[in-house]
Enzyme design. Structure first.
Site, short mmCIF file in Angstrom:
data_model
loop_
_atom_site.label_atom_id
_atom_site.label_comp_id
_atom_site.label_asym_id
_atom_site.label_seq_id
_atom_site.Cartn_x
_atom_site.Cartn_y
_atom_site.Cartn_z
N MET A 1 -8.06 -15.66 2.57
CA MET A 1 -6.76 -15.33 3.19
C MET A 1 -6.63 -13.82 3.25
O MET A 1 -5.99 -13.20 2.40
CB MET A 1 -5.62 -15.92 2.36
CG MET A 1 -5.43 -17.39 2.53
SD MET A 1 -3.96 -17.92 1.63
CE MET A 1 -3.77 -19.58 2.24
N GLY B 1 -1.08 -17.44 -5.95
CA GLY B 1 -1.75 -17.83 -4.71
C GLY B 1 -0.75 -18.11 -3.60
O GLY B 1 0.46 -18.04 -3.79
N TYR C 1 -5.13 -10.75 -6.74
CA TYR C 1 -4.90 -9.57 -5.90
C TYR C 1 -3.45 -9.07 -6.02
O TYR C 1 -3.21 -7.91 -6.32
CB TYR C 1 -5.15 -9.93 -4.43
CG TYR C 1 -6.59 -10.06 -4.08
CD1 TYR C 1 -7.35 -11.11 -4.58
CD2 TYR C 1 -7.20 -9.15 -3.24
CE1 TYR C 1 -8.68 -11.24 -4.25
CE2 TYR C 1 -8.54 -9.27 -2.90
CZ TYR C 1 -9.27 -10.31 -3.40
OH TYR C 1 -10.58 -10.43 -3.09
N ILE C 2 -2.51 -9.96 -5.74
CA ILE C 2 -1.10 -9.54 -5.71
C ILE C 2 -0.65 -9.14 -7.11
O ILE C 2 -0.04 -8.08 -7.29
CB ILE C 2 -0.20 -10.69 -5.17
CG1 ILE C 2 -0.55 -10.94 -3.70
CG2 ILE C 2 1.28 -10.36 -5.35
CD1 ILE C 2 0.25 -12.03 -3.03
N GLY D 1 8.59 -20.95 17.11
CA GLY D 1 7.77 -21.69 18.07
C GLY D 1 7.33 -23.03 17.51
O GLY D 1 6.81 -23.10 16.40
N LYS E 1 0.83 -1.21 0.00
CA LYS E 1 0.00 0.00 0.00
C LYS E 1 0.86 1.25 0.00
O LYS E 1 0.49 2.27 -0.58
CB LYS E 1 -0.96 0.00 1.19
CG LYS E 1 -2.34 -0.48 0.86
CD LYS E 1 -2.51 -1.97 0.79
CE LYS E 1 -2.32 -2.65 -0.50
NZ LYS E 1 -2.44 -4.11 -0.44
N HIS F 1 -7.89 -8.85 7.66
CA HIS F 1 -8.99 -8.47 8.56
C HIS F 1 -9.83 -9.66 8.99
O HIS F 1 -10.42 -9.65 10.06
CB HIS F 1 -9.86 -7.36 7.95
CG HIS F 1 -10.16 -7.53 6.50
ND1 HIS F 1 -9.28 -7.17 5.52
CD2 HIS F 1 -11.25 -8.03 5.86
CE1 HIS F 1 -9.83 -7.42 4.33
NE2 HIS F 1 -11.02 -7.95 4.52
N HIS G 1 -23.48 15.48 0.76
CA HIS G 1 -23.20 15.94 -0.60
C HIS G 1 -22.09 16.99 -0.58
O HIS G 1 -22.13 17.88 0.27
CB HIS G 1 -24.46 16.56 -1.21
CG HIS G 1 -24.23 17.16 -2.56
ND1 HIS G 1 -24.04 16.38 -3.67
CD2 HIS G 1 -24.11 18.45 -2.97
CE1 HIS G 1 -23.85 17.17 -4.72
NE2 HIS G 1 -23.87 18.43 -4.33
N GLY H 1 0.07 -18.18 9.51
CA GLY H 1 -0.11 -17.54 8.21
C GLY H 1 0.12 -18.41 7.00
O GLY H 1 -0.13 -19.63 7.03
P1 NAI Z 1 -5.05 -15.00 -5.95
O1 NAI Z 1 -5.68 -16.27 -5.58
O2 NAI Z 1 -5.73 -13.71 -5.66
O3 NAI Z 1 -4.77 -14.98 -7.54
C1 NAI Z 1 -3.99 -15.95 -8.18
C2 NAI Z 1 -4.29 -15.86 -9.66
O4 NAI Z 1 -3.39 -16.71 -10.34
C3 NAI Z 1 -5.70 -16.35 -10.02
O5 NAI Z 1 -6.30 -15.42 -10.86
C4 NAI Z 1 -5.43 -17.68 -10.71
O6 NAI Z 1 -6.40 -18.00 -11.69
C5 NAI Z 1 -4.06 -17.41 -11.34
N1 NAI Z 1 -3.30 -18.60 -11.66
C6 NAI Z 1 -3.21 -19.74 -10.93
N2 NAI Z 1 -2.40 -20.62 -11.57
C7 NAI Z 1 -1.97 -20.00 -12.69
C8 NAI Z 1 -1.11 -20.38 -13.77
N3 NAI Z 1 -0.54 -21.59 -13.82
N4 NAI Z 1 -0.87 -19.50 -14.78
C9 NAI Z 1 -1.46 -18.28 -14.75
N5 NAI Z 1 -2.29 -17.89 -13.78
C10 NAI Z 1 -2.53 -18.72 -12.74
O7 NAI Z 1 -3.58 -15.08 -5.33
P2 NAI Z 1 -2.50 -13.95 -5.10
O8 NAI Z 1 -2.73 -12.78 -5.98
O9 NAI Z 1 -1.19 -14.64 -5.21
O10 NAI Z 1 -2.76 -13.52 -3.61
C11 NAI Z 1 -2.57 -14.48 -2.56
C12 NAI Z 1 -3.45 -14.18 -1.39
O11 NAI Z 1 -3.10 -12.96 -0.79
C13 NAI Z 1 -4.90 -14.12 -1.80
O12 NAI Z 1 -5.60 -15.05 -1.05
C14 NAI Z 1 -5.34 -12.72 -1.46
O13 NAI Z 1 -6.58 -12.76 -0.81
C15 NAI Z 1 -4.26 -12.20 -0.53
N6 NAI Z 1 -3.99 -10.81 -0.84
C16 NAI Z 1 -4.94 -9.86 -0.57
C17 NAI Z 1 -4.72 -8.55 -0.90
C18 NAI Z 1 -5.78 -7.56 -0.60
O14 NAI Z 1 -6.67 -7.85 0.18
N7 NAI Z 1 -5.74 -6.39 -1.19
C19 NAI Z 1 -3.49 -8.10 -1.55
C20 NAI Z 1 -2.59 -9.17 -1.81
C21 NAI Z 1 -2.84 -10.46 -1.46
#
Ligand code: NAI
Length: 468
Positions: free
Chosen positions: A321, A274, A185-186, A116, A52, A324, A447, A146
């Site tokens: 994951m 992921g 997301y990431i 731990g 962020k 919050h 407003h 985690g």
């Molecule tokens: P994610 O689950 O959000 O996205 C992974 C993406 O990779 C999916 O769209 C999936 O279809 C794709 N994918 C999977 N295998 C693939 C492949 N072989 N080739 C191409 N695409 C493929 O996982 P991400 O972005 O790594 O985030 C991990 C965790 O961290 C998530 O559970 C998310 O909730 C959390 N996170 C949350 C954030 C937020 O709340 N703003 C920010 C960053 C992470």
């Protein structure tokens, strides 16, 4: 120090440290074990907080370069100093690390430094960096260890050329070409950061849409916006290999439908496909039950298969994951241990993607409701018709409210807006209180604010918007 505790929490991420604070508030003698040098876990040190910080700084840079002039702010020679930007990020992390340390002291929580391990039902062994082992006795143990990034088979993350989110938060140079594997997301947050700072970014996503799990109209609109910002996408595409030649990477991929193979060369590859739960060998040794995704199985009270050992956060088989979610579970489990009715409402957990504009959702999607055979109505309101968004040149996106067709109860909301992450709190509250679209429509909204679009979307559910 007396080595007996009422509660020992393993892991000091948002789940763990919040659980420790709540346990201490409830009168328990509490300790929290952390193996990293600083408190706060992935979220604070290599996740939510640093990302962020970079999202904010990179967006400021983009605005200064591309938008200030239109506002009558004439600045010449706007230059990027990446190492200063990184230092600012590191300073923010440090300030918040100290904040958690302060909260531990304030609540008389003992910070046990080291790794731990649960050596027995009531014993946590802490192994310090020097290898020294000390046993602590605990009436209750909370696992909050985690998650860690996953990769694809055959692709080894070296955190130099092929990186996880951790490496992508600390590049020392702007990568000329960046390939991001995974449009989640990431992947999308970090694509935004590096695109704004000047990288040529290509996201390769296995599915035919980005952000799986969100409604298609949200995902399609978001894709259009990111495309306009100059991020390239290869959807419905599978990465078959990544190889290193000197300090460059060659990425091979195949379109799932056409089977056409392509190859791209780049300076950095971010693997964002992921995360998996962080389970130590001690967990399996003790016989704590895992599900088929290697997540710890817990019951309603967050108890594992061993009664006095609880688990929360990314490591368990419940909910998304998200930091919050883990925090709420941390509070709930402390209260459950104290004999109170700790509870987490998994139907009302907001999600936010902190790009610009942001994307935020809460509750159910249309797809989920169709699957559950629930009849619904939809109200949408675009920011192009919201005065505040327009004067700020932030007119992209919309608010979408889904309400029960019969009862009008709000079932799900999605927002694309520069301030969607802040706006979604109003809707989370609405869902928690079981509000109807009519309730939101009849609530006076200040407003001019972006939130007026929420009121208008609620009016749209009944086809009576005022400004559109
Ligand atoms: P994610 O689950 O959000 O996205 C992974 C993406 O990779 C999916 O769209 C999936 O279809 C794709 N994918 C999977 N295998 C693939 C492949 N072989 N080739 C191409 N695409 C493929 O996982 P991400 O972005 O790594 O985030 C991990 C965790 O961290 C998530 O559970 C998310 O909730 C959390 N996170 C949350 C954030 C937020 O709340 N703003 C920010 C960053 C992470």
């Amino acid at each position: 120090m007396n080595n007996n505790f009422d509660v020992i929490v393993i892991g000091s991420g948002p789940g763990g440290y919040v659980c420790a604070i709540r346990s201490a508030q409830l009168g328990f003698k509490t300790a929290c074990v952390e193996s990293q040098k600083t408190l706060g876990g992935t979220c604070l040190n290599v996740g939510c907080i640093p990302s962020k910080s970079l999202l904010n700084s990179s967006e400021m840079y983009r605005k200064a370069k591309n938008e200030f002039n239109n506002l009558g702010i004439e600045a010449k020679n706007i230059k990027l100093n990446l190492s200063k930007m990184m230092n600012n990020k590191n300073k923010s992390i440090l300030t918040l690390n100290r904040g958690v340390e302060f909260l531990f002291k304030k609540n008389k929580i003992i910070h046990l430094k080291g790794k731990g391990l649960i050596s027995d039902k009531n014993i946590v062994t802490v192994i310090s960096d020097s290898g020294k082992k000390v046993n602590y006795k605990a009436k209750n143990i909370v696992i909050s260890t985690g998650s860690v990034p996953t990769s694809l088979s055959g692709i080894k993350i070296d955190e130099k050329t092929i990186v996880s989110s951790t490496g992508a938060l600390s590049f020392d140079k702007i990568p000329k070409k960046l390939i991001v594997i995974g449009g989640g997301y990431i992947g999308l947050e970090l694509s935004s950061v590096w695109r704004r700072l000047g990288s040529d970014v290509t996201v390769i996503e296995f599915l035919d849409h980005i952000i799986p799990g969100m409604d298609r109209d949200i995902s399609n609109e978001f894709l259009k916006i990111l495309n306009k910002q100059g991020i390239n996408f290869k959807l419905d595409t599978k990465v078959t290999s990544v190889s290193l030649i000197k300090n460059k990477a060659i990425v091979d991929f195949t379109n799932n439908k056409s089977a056409i193979r392509e190859r791209l060369e780049c300076n950095k590859v971010l693997v964002a496909v992921g995360r998996k739960s962080n389970i130590g060998a001690d967990i399996s040794k003790l016989g704590i039950k895992l599900d088929n995704q290697e997540k710890i199985q817990v019951n309603k009270k967050f108890e594992t298969s061993i009664k006095n050992i609880y688990a929360i956060g990314d490591v368990i088989n419940k909910g998304p994951m998200l930091a919050h979610k883990a925090e709420d579970e941390g509070i709930a489990v402390a209260e459950i241990i104290a004999g109170q009715a700790g509870h987490v409402n998994y139907d009302v957990i907001p999600t936010v993607i902190y790009t610009s504009p942001e994307v935020a959702t809460v509750g159910k999607t249309e797809k989920q409701l169709k699957k559950e055979n629930i009849k619904y109505k939809v109200g949408k309101f675009p920011f192009i018709a919201n005065s505040r968004a327009k004067i700020n040149s932030e007119a992209e996106g919309f608010v979408k409210i889904i309400a029960d067709q019969k009862t009008d109860k709000v079932l799900g909301v999605s927002i694309i807006s520069t301030v969607a992450g802040t706006m979604i709190a109003e809707l989370a509250l609405a869902l928690e209180f079981g509000a109807s679209a009519e309730d939101i429509a009849r609530t006076c909204h200040a407003h001019p604010t972006h939130n007026e679009a929420v009121k208008e979307a609620a009016l749209a559910v009944d086809k009576r918007t005022i400004h559109f």
